[in-house]
Design a protein around this motif. Structure first.
Motif, PDB file in Angstrom:
ATOM      1  N   LEU A  16       0.844  -1.199   0.000  1.00 11.05           N
ATOM      2  CA  LEU A  16       0.000   0.000   0.000  1.00 11.05           C
ATOM      3  C   LEU A  16       0.877   1.246   0.000  1.00 11.05           C
ATOM      4  CD1 LEU A  16      -2.450  -0.903   2.914  1.00 11.05           C
ATOM      5  CD2 LEU A  16      -3.184  -0.399   0.573  1.00 11.05           C
ATOM      6  N   VAL A  17       0.341   2.305  -0.573  1.00 12.04           N
ATOM      7  CA  VAL A  17       0.902   3.640  -0.388  1.00 12.04           C
ATOM      8  C   VAL A  17      -0.264   4.503   0.090  1.00 12.04           C
ATOM      9  CG1 VAL A  17       1.939   5.654  -1.510  1.00 12.04           C
ATOM     10  CG2 VAL A  17       2.638   3.348  -2.209  1.00 12.04           C
ATOM     11  N   ALA A  18      -0.045   5.311   1.105  1.00 14.15           N
ATOM     12  CA  ALA A  18      -1.131   6.147   1.627  1.00 14.15           C
ATOM     13  C   ALA A  18      -1.582   7.127   0.553  1.00 14.15           C
ATOM     14  CB  ALA A  18      -0.665   6.905   2.869  1.00 14.15           C
ATOM     15  N   PRO A  19      -2.895   7.249   0.348  1.00 10.36           N
ATOM     16  CA  PRO A  19      -3.372   8.212  -0.646  1.00 10.36           C
ATOM     17  C   PRO A  19      -3.062   9.643  -0.195  1.00 10.36           C
ATOM     18  CG  PRO A  19      -5.229   7.200   0.525  1.00 10.36           C
ATOM     19  CD  PRO A  19      -3.987   6.488   0.972  1.00 10.36           C
ATOM     20  N   TYR A  38     -13.548  10.272   4.069  1.00 11.05           N
ATOM     21  CA  TYR A  38     -13.065   8.933   4.438  1.00 11.05           C
ATOM     22  C   TYR A  38     -11.611   8.766   4.000  1.00 11.05           C
ATOM     23  CZ  TYR A  38     -13.120   3.850   4.998  1.00 11.05           C
ATOM     24  OH  TYR A  38     -12.843   2.572   5.392  1.00 11.05           O
ATOM     25  N   TRP A  39     -11.320   9.173   2.770  1.00  6.29           N
ATOM     26  CA  TRP A  39      -9.974   8.966   2.210  1.00  6.29           C
ATOM     27  C   TRP A  39      -8.920   9.767   2.966  1.00  6.29           C
ATOM     28  CZ3 TRP A  39     -12.074   9.792  -3.437  1.00  6.29           C
ATOM     29  CH2 TRP A  39     -12.756   8.636  -3.843  1.00  6.29           C
ATOM     30  N   GLU A  40      -9.334  10.932   3.460  1.00  7.41           N
ATOM     31  CA  GLU A  40      -8.353  11.790   4.117  1.00  7.41           C
ATOM     32  C   GLU A  40      -7.835  11.218   5.436  1.00  7.41           C
ATOM     33  OE1 GLU A  40     -10.310  15.554   3.905  1.00  7.41           O
ATOM     34  OE2 GLU A  40      -9.575  15.908   1.864  1.00  7.41           O
ATOM     35  N   ARG A  41      -8.560  10.254   5.990  1.00  6.44           N
ATOM     36  CA  ARG A  41      -8.025   9.625   7.215  1.00  6.44           C
ATOM     37  C   ARG A  41      -7.212   8.349   6.916  1.00  6.44           C
ATOM     38  NH1 ARG A  41     -11.520   5.376   8.015  1.00  6.44           N
ATOM     39  NH2 ARG A  41     -10.628   4.718   9.989  1.00  6.44           N
ATOM     40  N   LEU A  42      -7.018   8.039   5.650  1.00  8.02           N
ATOM     41  CA  LEU A  42      -6.296   6.817   5.279  1.00  8.02           C
ATOM     42  C   LEU A  42      -4.779   7.037   5.272  1.00  8.02           C
ATOM     43  CD1 LEU A  42      -8.534   5.319   2.432  1.00  8.02           C
ATOM     44  CD2 LEU A  42      -8.378   4.591   4.819  1.00  8.02           C
ATOM     45  N   HIS A  43      -4.237   7.088   6.458  1.00  6.79           N
ATOM     46  CA  HIS A  43      -2.783   7.160   6.583  1.00  6.79           C
ATOM     47  C   HIS A  43      -2.412   6.525   7.916  1.00  6.79           C
ATOM     48  CE1 HIS A  43      -3.537  10.274   9.513  1.00  6.79           C
ATOM     49  NE2 HIS A  43      -4.399  10.777   8.655  1.00  6.79           N
TER      50      HIS A  43
END
Lengths: 470, 211
Positions: free
Chosen positions: A233-236, A262-267
């Motif tokens: 994975l690479v964080a968006p 939702y995507w902004e918390r994907l790290h």
């Protein structure tokens, strides 16, 4: 508690923890291609089961189809047509969305998934193809499965999994000129072996990875399976979101706003724990080429074939000797300047627009050496059109490269097309396995720029020297 | 799926590292949209002699072609066996040839899952123990058979030595009972439906609808 990127996606897909220590995980998307997807669909139908949620299943043709201009269902491989037709017919029967050979959206599965917005950050996606991990570049938890597991995913919308370990691979600094994500991936595998990622979901991070274009991140994640990882994975980031929001199947309107949230918390949260952490200094990576029959047989382009006498472990020594015999190489041979017969640019690893641009920059104004078969196969019909709009096809053709329709093509022999027996080939693909590009064919893996430079020289070359020419 | 509890058979060593699924079944041997008819293509690159691309007979040097290993049903291999392509055809080819047990220090992860889905037991043992097993076959592999007991999680050599192995419970149960994975999962269908209902609220953006 601090969570990794992987934890966040996993937790949001965990349906149940089972009493045998495995987990039932929800699958958002399934992608199929004609070689293994056709078997999965036909076996599912034979067992009397249906695709439970056809809206989440997609298919295309890439593996066996012909890539020569003016193609039809006919393949070079006897019987290959049956795979194409079965895929088409079974897709229709199952009610899934199928992207056919002449569709503008056709391409290599993992590229189509990204281009169409079938893969999005935070989704789970599976495909009966090992390089599905490529889509980790968008922050999609995507991995390759077998045909039986694919049937399971289609019939139940879930898979049963053991939870993988977590590895962070951090790379900081600027990659030297002429060095790409492909070189970084080969460097990693060369250093830590083809089994170095076994059992792990990897997160690639660090300033080098942040700077990579999505195409480079795709190359990096693509090679994770050659590292034996479960996936990568690479964080968006903003780059990712700007790309995915434009995709045809991306959420729209209010849905897009909530997706973005939702995507902004994907790290990965600061302080979250990994089971293993590896670091690479970008400055240490050189243009990298493989000499043998495993991606771990990787050396810098100015490196040499090892001397098996220096390998202590007997099985490893024997394996190395067998690889050298297959590759027809003596111990200590310099990799650079090995005469080649063929050059291939393509595959789900390295067939995106930046790859084609990098190769074209090297080829521009040059000619492929006499006697070299040189072929370029864009990864998708969309990339082919974009490349043509930029005039890249003219550069490839003028240099003596064939310019093809998109598909997996000579990455392997599936379409019945290979290089001649015994040929030595430099290739932007992912696997240098025995017989992969044709019986007895000796494959050297490298970046598109290195493939282009080598095609011009007629021998394995350092792309930094070719690009230096006016 | 055929359950596997105990198995005894002739073992054949193929002790090299990173044997990939392209080597187990080359692309050109996957000729039909079927799980069948793949046994002939098993290890085709190593197993046959060729003129050009044409097979012209068995390669006598290759272990599977030697009378000592005729009828082998247990394969002893090097680390990372089955790495590479996800093609389940590799497992179908091994099973059709007659293999029921594979022993290696490690396996490709997709390949290993494929084995379990097809009743083929992947046993993980350290490289030295795989070598020990290989040594125990000599001088007559046809007579010096190996016994594998999945219930007890042990392998026994012909000279009576036993080697314990571990395997995750999910894989063990599936193999012992020959379970159909889809059927087992659908026993949890209430949980799946409940998850979906909640998920559609939480991640509405993630759902796709028919065209």
């Amino acid at each position: 508690m601090e969570q990794t990127l992987f934890d966040k996606i996993w937790n949001d897909h965990q349906v149940a923890e089972l009493d045998d220590g495995s987990f039932l995980v929800y699958i958002d998307r399934v992608f199929l291609h004609e070689r293994t997807g056709s078997v999965a669909l036909s076996s599912l139908a034979e067992s009397g089961r249906a695709v439970r949620n056809p809206a989440q299943v997609f298919g295309t043709v890439d593996h066996i189809i012909d890539t020569t201009p003016g193609r039809s269902d006919r393949t070079r491989m006897p019987g290959g047509e049956a795979f194409v037709r079965a895929m088409r017919e079974l897709s229709r029967q199952a009610g899934i969305r199928f992207i056919d050979i002449h569709d503008r959206r056709q391409g290599i599965s993992h590229l189509v998934s990204a281009e169409q917005g079938i893969a999005l950050p935070g989704l789970t996606l599976v495909c009966p193809d090992s390089h599905t991990c490529t889509l980790g570049a968008l922050g999609t938890l995507a991995w390759g499965i077998g045909s039986s597991e694919c049937e399971h995913a289609m019939a139940t919308e879930t898979l049963r999994l053991k939870k993988p370990g977590q590895m962070q691979v951090r790379c900081d600094g600027e990659l030297p000129a002429g060095v790409t994500a492909k070189d970084l991936a080969l460097h990693l595998i060369g250093r830590h072996s083809a089994a170095g990622g076994r059992g792990f979901a990897i997160e690639f991070c660090g300033s080098t990875v942040e700077r990579l274009p999505l195409a480079g991140r795709a190359t990096l994640c693509n090679m994770a399976v050659e590292f034996s990882a479960f996936t990568a994975l690479v964080a968006p980031d903003e780059k990712t979101l700007a790309y995915v929001e434009q995709r045809p199947l991306a959420p729209a309107g209010d849905q897009l706003a909530s997706a973005r949230q939702y995507w902004e918390r994907l790290h990965t949260d600061p302080g979250a724990r990994f089971d293993l952490q590896l670091t690479i200094d970008a400055a240490d990576v050189a243009p990298t080429v493989t000499w043998g029959t495993s991606p771990q047989h990787a050396v810098a382009v100015d490196g040499r074939v090892p001397d098996p006498r220096h390998i202590a472990d007997e099985q490893e020594r024997r394996t190395t000797e067998l690889a050298m015999a297959y590759m027809d190489l003596a111990p200590g041979t310099a990799v650079r300047d090995l005469a080649i017969d063929g050059a291939f640019i393509g595959s789900c690893t390295n067939s995106r627009l930046p790859d084609l641009r990098a190769a074209a920059a090297v080829l521009d104004g040059n000619r492929v050496a006499d006697g070299i078969t040189a072929i370029c196969v864009p990864g998708s019909s969309a990339i082919k059109r974009e490349a043509e709009a930029e005039g890249l096809d003219e550069v490839f053709r003028a240099a003596g490269f064939e310019w093809r329709e998109s598909g997996c093509s000579l990455c392997f022999y599936a379409g019945g097309e290979g290089f001649p027996t015994g040929a030595r080939v430099i290739s932007s693909t992912n696997r240098n396995f025995e017989g992969r590009q044709g019986r007895g064919v000796r494959t050297h893996l490298a970046s598109p720029a290195t493939v282009a430079a080598s095609a011009i020289a007629g021998r394995i070359a350092d792309c930094r020297e070719t690009t230096a020419r006016p | 799926m055929k359950p596997l509890r105990q198995h005894q058979g002739v073992a054949v060593p193929l002790l090299r590292i990173n044997i990939d699924t392209d080597a187990i079944i080359p692309s050109r041997e996957m000729k039909r949209v079927s799980k069948k008819g793949l046994g002939q293509g098993l290890f085709a690159g190593w197993r046959y002699r060729y003129e050009g691309d044409e097979k012209v007979g068995p390669e006598p040097e290759f272990a599977l072609n030697q009378p000592a290993y005729a009828g082998a049903s247990i394969l002893l291999a090097g680390a990372n066996f089955g790495c590479g392509s996800s093609r389940e055809h590799a497992v179908w080819a091994l099973a059709e040839y007659g293999f029921r047990v594979l022993v290696a220090p490690s396996f490709g992860s997709i390949f290993r899952n494929n084995c379990i889905r097809n009743g083929l037991l992947p046993v993980t043992l350290p490289a030295e123990q795989v070598e020990t097993l290989a040594d125990s076959l000599q001088p007559d592999p046809q007579q010096r058979r190996i016994k594998v007991d999945l219930e007890a999680r042990v392998i026994e050599t012909a000279d009576g030595r036993t080697l314990e192995f571990s395997i995750d419970e999910a894989a063990r149960k599936t193999l012992l009972d020959g379970l159909d994975a889809i059927e087992v999962t659908l026993r949890h269908d209430d949980a799946i439906q409940a998850f979906k209902a909640a998920d559609r609220q939480r991640r509405a953006w993630a759902s796709l609808w028919p065209e």
